[in-house]
Design a protein around this motif. Structure first.
Motif, mmCIF file in Angstrom:
data_model
loop_
_atom_site.group_PDB
_atom_site.id
_atom_site.type_symbol
_atom_site.label_atom_id
_atom_site.label_comp_id
_atom_site.label_asym_id
_atom_site.label_seq_id
_atom_site.Cartn_x
_atom_site.Cartn_y
_atom_site.Cartn_z
ATOM 1 N N ARG A 32 0.827 -1.213 0.000
ATOM 2 C CA ARG A 32 0.000 0.000 0.000
ATOM 3 C C ARG A 32 0.857 1.256 0.000
ATOM 4 N N VAL A 33 2.155 1.107 0.312
ATOM 5 C CA VAL A 33 3.050 2.272 0.334
ATOM 6 C C VAL A 33 3.534 2.549 -1.090
ATOM 7 N N SER A 34 4.283 1.604 -1.660
ATOM 8 C CA SER A 34 4.709 1.737 -3.062
ATOM 9 C C SER A 34 5.312 0.408 -3.509
ATOM 10 N N PRO A 35 5.298 0.140 -4.824
ATOM 11 C CA PRO A 35 5.932 -1.087 -5.319
ATOM 12 C C PRO A 35 7.405 -1.142 -4.930
ATOM 13 N N GLN A 36 8.092 0.005 -4.955
ATOM 14 C CA GLN A 36 9.519 0.022 -4.606
ATOM 15 C C GLN A 36 9.736 -0.411 -3.159
ATOM 16 N N ALA A 37 8.928 0.145 -2.242
ATOM 17 C CA ALA A 37 9.086 -0.176 -0.811
ATOM 18 C C ALA A 37 8.856 -1.665 -0.574
ATOM 19 N N TYR A 38 7.808 -2.215 -1.225
ATOM 20 C CA TYR A 38 7.510 -3.639 -1.032
ATOM 21 C C TYR A 38 8.632 -4.512 -1.574
ATOM 22 N N ASN A 39 9.079 -4.195 -2.809
ATOM 23 C CA ASN A 39 10.128 -5.019 -3.427
ATOM 24 C C ASN A 39 11.419 -4.994 -2.627
ATOM 25 N N GLU A 40 11.713 -3.814 -2.041
ATOM 26 C CA GLU A 40 12.953 -3.703 -1.268
ATOM 27 C C GLU A 40 12.898 -4.621 -0.039
ATOM 28 N N VAL A 41 11.763 -4.591 0.676
ATOM 29 C CA VAL A 41 11.665 -5.390 1.899
ATOM 30 C C VAL A 41 11.540 -6.876 1.582
ATOM 31 N N ILE A 42 10.745 -7.227 0.555
ATOM 32 C CA ILE A 42 10.594 -8.646 0.215
ATOM 33 C C ILE A 42 11.942 -9.172 -0.302
ATOM 34 N N GLY A 43 12.787 -8.273 -0.837
ATOM 35 C CA GLY A 43 14.130 -8.662 -1.284
ATOM 36 C C GLY A 43 14.956 -9.233 -0.141
ATOM 37 N N THR A 44 14.735 -8.717 1.080
ATOM 38 C CA THR A 44 15.505 -9.244 2.215
ATOM 39 C C THR A 44 15.104 -10.681 2.541
ATOM 40 N N TYR A 45 13.895 -11.107 2.112
ATOM 41 C CA TYR A 45 13.469 -12.489 2.338
ATOM 42 C C TYR A 45 14.215 -13.454 1.409
ATOM 43 N N LYS A 46 14.910 -12.896 0.417
ATOM 44 C CA LYS A 46 15.511 -13.764 -0.590
ATOM 45 C C LYS A 46 16.979 -14.055 -0.311
ATOM 46 N N ASN A 47 17.555 -13.481 0.772
ATOM 47 C CA ASN A 47 18.958 -13.809 1.025
ATOM 48 C C ASN A 47 19.045 -15.142 1.775
ATOM 49 N N PRO A 48 20.234 -15.796 1.700
ATOM 50 C CA PRO A 48 20.372 -17.169 2.222
ATOM 51 C C PRO A 48 19.983 -17.326 3.685
ATOM 52 N N VAL A 49 20.304 -16.341 4.541
ATOM 53 C CA VAL A 49 19.950 -16.465 5.962
ATOM 54 C C VAL A 49 18.438 -16.561 6.125
ATOM 55 N N MET A 50 17.712 -15.678 5.395
ATOM 56 C CA MET A 50 16.253 -15.727 5.456
ATOM 57 C C MET A 50 15.721 -17.009 4.828
ATOM 58 N N GLY A 51 16.418 -17.509 3.800
ATOM 59 C CA GLY A 51 16.024 -18.769 3.160
ATOM 60 C C GLY A 51 16.017 -19.910 4.165
ATOM 61 N N LEU A 52 17.056 -19.946 5.019
ATOM 62 C CA LEU A 52 17.107 -20.969 6.065
ATOM 63 C C LEU A 52 16.042 -20.695 7.124
ATOM 64 N N GLY A 53 15.804 -19.403 7.406
ATOM 65 C CA GLY A 53 14.745 -19.033 8.347
ATOM 66 C C GLY A 53 13.384 -19.513 7.859
ATOM 67 N N GLU A 54 13.140 -19.372 6.533
ATOM 68 C CA GLU A 54 11.881 -19.850 5.960
ATOM 69 C C GLU A 54 11.755 -21.365 6.111
#
Lengths: 146, 111
Positions: free
Chosen positions: B29-51
């Motif tokens: 609801r803020v902006s596509p850029q803001a969402y993509n930036e934060v969801i990008g942090t879900y894609k790093n390996p540490v978060m991958g193991l967290g998932e």
């Protein structure tokens, strides 16, 4: 002086016409079964198929919420998961926080957080604009430019 | 007893993730850029193991929840509760064995 009840006297317990704790007990089981379907479906579409989490971006979310089924799916998942989770944490607070004041503070924080998250999530699903004006076209779903 | 402890621990962990997950999704609801930036942090390996850990917790909580329902509503549930715990563990291993390779390829594979 503390008065001690007579031995073998009937335990007094507040009773009410509706049993909120039993409704909660049934809700945990009924919502749990529904949540298994909703969350496993959510995990399969978002983490397993088509590249998993790497495929998720604004366009992915917009594409999903363009379909009413996913709006209903996510709304139902939000409400059921939040009520199920809030009731679960409430039980845990009741079990482990021994002072009445501590319980009151923790449960107040819990209910406040739950209301904020449910209202925010619901508003996001209902007011979502897949094609916000001024956003770069390459970040938007393809149907915005069509 | 331990299944009961694990049910509580996984439940609380999933609940706190849920709070964060609604907040990060709200950025659409803020902006596509803001969402993509934060969801990008879900894609790093540490978060991958967290998932992977999150899914492990969810799958256990789901299967053990079904076991609790069977203990409560199935006449023979209490008798078979211990057997059902091993069924829960077995199904959990099976489902995780199916999910983990997919998740690891998504996390560490070259895209």
């Amino acid at each position: 002086m503390t008065t001690i009840a007579e031995p073998r006297s009937r335990a007094t317990r507040k009773t009410s016409r509706t049993n909120a704790e039993m409704i909660g007990w049934i809700f945990m089981r009924a919502s749990g079964v529904l949540l298994i379907v909703l969350i496993f479906g959510h995990l399969i579409t978002n983490l397993i198929t088509d590249g998993g989490v790497h495929a998720i971006d604004f366009g992915f979310v917009a594409g999903k919420w363009a379909q009413p089924i996913w709006q209903v799916w996510d709304l139902l998942m939000l409400w059921l998961a939040m009520v199920h989770g809030t009731n679960g944490v409430r039980t845990i607070i009741n079990d482990y926080a021994e002072r009445a004041g501590t319980r009151l503070v923790l449960k107040s924080l819990l209910y406040l957080a739950a209301v904020v998250i449910v209202v925010l999530g619901t508003l996001v699903i209902f007011t979502f604009n897949p094609c916000p004006p001024g956003a770069p076209a390459d970040l938007l779903p393809s149907f915005c430019t069509a | 007893m331990w299944s009961w402890v694990a049910h509580r621990v996984t439940g609380v962990a999933i609940f706190f993730f849920l709070l964060v997950h609604v907040l990060d999704t709200a950025l659409v609801r803020v902006s596509p850029q803001a969402y993509n930036e934060v969801i990008g942090t879900y894609k790093n390996p540490v978060m991958g193991l967290g998932e992977a850990g999150l899914v492990a917790a969810i799958v256990f909580h789901a299967l053990n929840g079904l076991r609790i329902i069977l203990v409560d509503f199935w006449a023979k549930g209490p008798k078979y509760q211990r057997v059902m715990l091993w069924v829960v563990v077995g199904l959990w291993v099976l489902l995780m064995a199916g999910f983990l390779p997919v998740q690891l390829v998504h996390t560490f594979g070259s895209h």
